[in-house]
Design an enzyme around this catalytic site. Structure first.
Site, PDB file in Angstrom:
ATOM      1  N   HIS A 290      11.641  28.488  12.584  1.00  0.00           N
ATOM      2  CA  HIS A 290      11.408  29.915  12.860  1.00  0.00           C
ATOM      3  C   HIS A 290      10.803  30.193  11.533  1.00  0.00           C
ATOM      4  CE1 HIS A 290      11.762  34.414  13.805  1.00  0.00           C
ATOM      5  NE2 HIS A 290      12.005  34.225  12.493  1.00  0.00           N
TER       6      HIS A 290
ATOM      7  N   LYS B  62      17.010  23.689  15.667  1.00  0.00           N
ATOM      8  CA  LYS B  62      16.365  24.818  15.086  1.00  0.00           C
ATOM      9  C   LYS B  62      16.981  25.480  13.963  1.00  0.00           C
ATOM     10  CE  LYS B  62      14.680  29.444  16.428  1.00  0.00           C
ATOM     11  NZ  LYS B  62      14.911  30.511  17.113  1.00  0.00           N
TER      12      LYS B  62
ATOM     13  N   ARG C 227      16.397  37.686   8.369  1.00  0.00           N
ATOM     14  CA  ARG C 227      17.723  37.429   9.216  1.00  0.00           C
ATOM     15  C   ARG C 227      18.179  35.948   9.232  1.00  0.00           C
ATOM     16  NH1 ARG C 227      14.314  39.018  14.391  1.00  0.00           N
ATOM     17  NH2 ARG C 227      12.677  37.839  13.146  1.00  0.00           N
TER      18      ARG C 227
ATOM     19  N   GLY D 249      19.497  41.167  19.921  1.00  0.00           N
ATOM     20  CA  GLY D 249      20.816  41.607  19.439  1.00  0.00           C
ATOM     21  C   GLY D 249      20.708  42.323  18.272  1.00  0.00           C
ATOM     22  N   GLU D 250      19.462  42.340  17.527  1.00  0.00           N
ATOM     23  CA  GLU D 250      19.186  42.925  16.259  1.00  0.00           C
ATOM     24  C   GLU D 250      19.591  44.452  16.211  1.00  0.00           C
ATOM     25  OE1 GLU D 250      15.939  39.782  16.474  1.00  0.00           O
ATOM     26  OE2 GLU D 250      16.870  41.181  17.969  1.00  0.00           O
TER      27      GLU D 250
ATOM     28  N   HIS E 203       9.256  26.832  23.470  1.00  0.00           N
ATOM     29  CA  HIS E 203      10.136  27.790  22.747  1.00  0.00           C
ATOM     30  C   HIS E 203      10.517  29.151  23.564  1.00  0.00           C
ATOM     31  CE1 HIS E 203      11.056  29.401  18.475  1.00  0.00           C
ATOM     32  NE2 HIS E 203      11.382  30.164  19.071  1.00  0.00           N
TER      33      HIS E 203
ATOM     34  N   ARG F 195       2.039  35.074  12.565  1.00  0.00           N
ATOM     35  CA  ARG F 195       2.612  36.305  12.448  1.00  0.00           C
ATOM     36  C   ARG F 195       2.066  37.107  11.046  1.00  0.00           C
ATOM     37  NH1 ARG F 195       7.332  37.379  12.972  1.00  0.00           N
ATOM     38  NH2 ARG F 195       8.475  35.628  13.840  1.00  0.00           N
TER      39      ARG F 195
ATOM     40  N   HIS G  76      13.635  31.313  24.738  1.00  0.00           N
ATOM     41  CA  HIS G  76      15.227  31.835  24.670  1.00  0.00           C
ATOM     42  C   HIS G  76      15.768  32.140  26.173  1.00  0.00           C
ATOM     43  CE1 HIS G  76      15.062  32.921  20.505  1.00  0.00           C
ATOM     44  NE2 HIS G  76      13.676  32.949  20.614  1.00  0.00           N
TER      45      HIS G  76
ATOM     46  N   ASP H  79       7.881  32.115  23.109  1.00  0.00           N
ATOM     47  CA  ASP H  79       8.844  32.661  22.514  1.00  0.00           C
ATOM     48  C   ASP H  79       9.328  33.732  23.535  1.00  0.00           C
ATOM     49  OD1 ASP H  79      10.768  33.352  20.536  1.00  0.00           O
ATOM     50  OD2 ASP H  79       9.555  34.803  19.589  1.00  0.00           O
TER      51      ASP H  79
ATOM     52  N   HIS I 289       5.564  30.474  15.007  1.00  0.00           N
ATOM     53  CA  HIS I 289       5.346  31.778  14.946  1.00  0.00           C
ATOM     54  C   HIS I 289       4.261  31.843  13.700  1.00  0.00           C
ATOM     55  CE1 HIS I 289       8.740  32.046  17.388  1.00  0.00           C
ATOM     56  NE2 HIS I 289       9.686  32.228  16.462  1.00  0.00           N
TER      57      HIS I 289
END
Length: 388
Positions: A201, A162, A169, A76-77, A68, A233, A70, A285, A230
């Site tokens: 996710h 995914k 989001r 970009g949030e 996992h 969390r 990127h 992540d 995740h």
């Protein structure tokens, strides 16, 4: 570009081998990027022009599989300035990662599966093994061919899809959309000889694991093809994840999530609850954004996840929770390899890829081999990416 062809024969001598099972002191012979022999003592003159490497006093383990990451950046949030950059080769290898699976995150507007595929292929050319998932947070999934099924079946580096659920989001996917996406990934996997997995996710919504049960209720996708990630969390989500394993599912704990349930604590709690290590995986992540939201959903801070948390979790399992090293390694090696169907990864055995991690007894990375190529020596990257 650097020459990535490994030496014809490499004999690693005198290391204590954790395969991940503890094999004791062994010699390991490599050739053509593969492990070809393991024995208590392999003669140094077994083949001509063999490169000898003395690993006395060192521990030899399988390279980490991080499923996992990127690879082309997440985030970009909070606007364009919060887009995380692409990962570079040495950041992965210095963390002990020899196999990586890339994916997209929140942003599938300015980032695309096509770019991720190019990055995946670049990392393979630079010396490690890289795969990817199609899709992103949104459903219908962004794809390369216009179909999840075709992406998985026809594109060499794509293993599955995914999506994001139970997260503010996400695109609030409906039951039928999720089930169709997972079924397409499954069938694409059958047609292409891939695992055909669906990685979900998991956000902090009170929906928890319900979207995954909706997939199971409205399709015939096996539970072993769904991976919630995740899951550490929140307490609520983690308890549901434990129940998911009791139904036969695999769960993925994120080493880059330090709270409310630190990754080593999450693994220990799961094991104490009776979850087999084969149903637990660990991923970083890495290179994704680490946004912080207030109770109203407003972004109040953001960071970028690293990769060091993988080894830190192994160390904490061994030193803090008294795991044996073989058990501490499994969520990053054999368990991931089994879930993704990587027959040539995740273990030290004849015929496997020579993806190897050399550590000191206090679990500090000394060397990293990827497909038999020395990538890290004395803890420093000796092979770097094209633009490093």
């Amino acid at each position: 570009m650097p020459d990535l062809s490994p030496a014809a024969f490499i004999l690693l001598q005198g290391a204590r081998v954790f395969a991940p099972d503890d094999l004791g002191i062994c010699d390991v012979l490599l050739a053509g990027g593969k492990i070809i022999a393991i024995d208590s003592a392999i003669p140094a003159d077994i083949v001509p022009d063999c490169q000898l490497v003395d690993l006395s006093g060192r521990w030899l383990c399988p390279g980490f599989i991080d499923q996992h990451v990127h690879l082309i950046g997440g985030g970009g949030e909070a606007g364009p300035t919060t887009r995380a950059p692409e990962v570079v080769l040495s950041r992965l290898t210095r963390a002990g990662i020899t196999t990586v699976v890339g994916l997209l995150g929140t942003d599938s507007v300015t980032r695309h599966p096509e770019s991720l595929l190019a990055k995946t292929r670049a990392l393979n050319e630079e010396g490690i093994t890289a795969w990817m998932l199609t899709g992103a947070y949104h459903v219908p999934s962004p794809t390369i061919t216009g179909s999840v099924e075709k992406d998985v079946a026809l594109i060499d580096r794509i293993l599955g899809v995914k999506c994001a659920v139970a997260d503010h989001r996400s695109a609030a996917p409906e039951k039928g959309q999720l089930a169709s996406m997972a079924a397409q990934s499954r069938v694409g996997g059958l047609l292409g000889g891939k695992p055909g997995v669906t990685v979900c996710h998991m956000g902090s919504s009170k929906k928890g694991m319900q979207p995954l049960y909706d997939i199971l209720e409205t399709s015939d996708v096996p539970i072993g093809k769904l991976l919630p990630t995740h899951v550490n969390r929140s307490e609520y989500l983690f308890e549901q994840a434990i129940e998911f394993t009791r139904k036969g599912g695999v769960i993925d704990i994120t080493s880059g999530i330090p709270e409310p349930i630190p990754p080593a604590q999450a693994i220990d709690r799961a094991v104490r609850a009776g979850v087999p290590l084969a149903q637990l995986t660990l991923s970083s992540d890495g290179n994704g954004s680490q946004p912080k939201f207030d109770e109203a959903g407003n972004l109040v801070g953001i960071g970028v996840a690293g990769f060091e948390s993988l080894l830190e979790t192994v160390v904490e399992l061994v030193n803090g929770y008294r795991f044996t090293l073989p058990d501490a390694l499994r969520p990053l090696t054999s368990s991931v390899a089994e879930f993704l169907g990587f027959d040539n990864k995740g273990a030290i055995a004849p015929g496997k890829d020579a993806d190897l991690l050399v550590m000191t007894p206090d679990l500090v990375i000394d060397r990293v081999y990827a497909r038999g190529r020395l990538m890290v020596k004395d803890g420093v990257a000796c092979v770097k990416g094209t633009f490093e």
